[in-house]
Design an enzyme around this catalytic site. Structure first.
Site, short mmCIF file in Angstrom:
data_model
loop_
_atom_site.label_atom_id
_atom_site.label_comp_id
_atom_site.label_asym_id
_atom_site.label_seq_id
_atom_site.Cartn_x
_atom_site.Cartn_y
_atom_site.Cartn_z
N CYS A 159 0.81 -1.22 0.00
CA CYS A 159 0.00 0.00 0.00
C CYS A 159 0.84 1.27 0.00
O CYS A 159 0.32 2.35 -0.28
CB CYS A 159 -0.94 0.00 1.20
N HIS A 215 -3.16 7.25 2.33
CA HIS A 215 -3.63 5.97 1.80
C HIS A 215 -4.98 5.64 2.40
O HIS A 215 -5.19 5.70 3.62
CB HIS A 215 -2.62 4.87 2.15
N ASN A 254 -10.47 -0.07 -0.14
CA ASN A 254 -9.01 -0.02 -0.04
C ASN A 254 -8.42 -0.56 -1.33
O ASN A 254 -8.51 -1.76 -1.61
CB ASN A 254 -8.55 -0.85 1.17
#
Length: 326
Positions: free
Chosen positions: A105, A246, A276
């Protein structure tokens, strides 16, 4: 000098998931902040999403010419070869250096740093940086905790050589902690699994996550790297107009914003309708907020991310004036 994003057209709502899992719309919203997510349809690979986002970023930048392509992804088309050269070829960028970058990520922030290094070393004048994921392919559809969280998408930016002007990246802060690699990982598919004789088809091909520890580390590491990036740039937290973090889940985003004392109205988010998307989440957020006016020229932006590895990073910039490529 350019930004673009792409979400596959198929949408899965919380009610869709509740129809096959022991969950509900209220349960998912409370724990993640997600209402729906986009998923890649049958026959769609990560290169397909990356190409679409790349095209939009190149259009936003005013032309197709770049000298290198960096693709941040944890879901490549194949273990071998890398996916970035395929993406470059499909974009008409034949012959340019192109490589994949694996930092989960945090991949997009690592990608920005890598592109800045290529430019500083005079390897490239312009670099296309893409974050793209098909995470639904590595999540066990029976796993309630992860199936509701992860989704698919791609975002991209074009960087160019420049000076101290709007759009220039500030100091980039990166970090990692491989001693905690067990907090987010896929057991199978690599040389470690083969060395240990892990049988194929035993569930080792799916992502595993220790959520509570990931939560704590995500807030701590993003806050720490953010403070270091702000200090290196000569900024204070009060100078930040937009916290672009993020999009892990709503609780992490809220905790991070509170830890940094950045007001809620300066924390744009897409988590509710994108889920996500790992390395794609930050460029997708940039593309959407440029398109809808939440991110405007002159805004002082703090970018930060955290992911498995563990890996994290942060940087700053003053947003430039450029067309929306979303």
């Amino acid at each position: 000098m350019g930004v673009g994003g792409w979400l596959p057209p198929d949408v899965v709502t919380n009610d869709d998931l509740a129809a096959r899992l022991d969950t509900s719309d209220a349960w998912i919203r409370t724990r993640t902040g997600i209402a729906r997510r986009h998923v890649a349809g049958r026959g769609t690979a990560v290169s397909d999403l990356a190409v679409e986002a790349g095209r939009r970023a190149l259009a936003s930048a005013g032309g197709p010419a770049v000298d290198a392509v960096v693709l941040a992804t944890m879901t490549p088309d194949h273990p071998v070869p890398a996916t970035a050269p395929v993406v470059a070829a499909r974009l008409g960028l034949d012959g340019v250096p192109a490589f994949d970058l694996a930092a989960t990520c945090a991949g997009f922030v690592y990608g920005l740093a890598s592109a800045a290094g290529l430019i500083a070393a005079s390897v490239a004048e312009r670099v296309l940086v893409i974050g793209a994921e098909v995470l639904t392919g590595i999540v066990d559809p029976r796993d309630r905790s992860l199936a509701v969280l992860f989704a698919d998408g791609a975002g991209a930016v074009v960087l160019r050589a420049g000076h101290d002007e709007p759009g220039a990246l500030g100091p980039v802060v990166l970090g990692s902690d491989g001693a905690r690699d067990d907090l987010l990982y896929i057991p199978g598919g690599g040389s470690r699994a083969r060395a240990g004789g892990l049988p194929a088809g035993t569930g080792g091909e799916f992502l595993r996550m220790r959520g509570r520890e990931i939560f704590r580390n995500a807030v701590e590491r993003m806050a720490e790297s953010s403070r270091r990036a702000l200090e290196a740039a000569g900024w204070k937290t009060g100078d930040v107009d937009r916290l672009v973090a993020h999009q892990a889940n709503a609780r992490i985003l809220a905790a991070l914003g509170d830890e940094l004392e950045i007001p809620a109205d300066r924390r744009p988010s897409t988590i509710e309708h994108t889920g996500n998307t790992a390395s794609a989440s930050i460029p997708l957020l940039l593309a959407e907020t440029v398109a809808d006016g939440r991110l405007r020229p002159g805004h002082r932006v703090l970018i930060t991310a955290f992911g498995g590895g563990l890996a994290w990073g942060a940087t700053t910039l003053v947003w430039p004036e450029l067309p929306a490529g979303h």
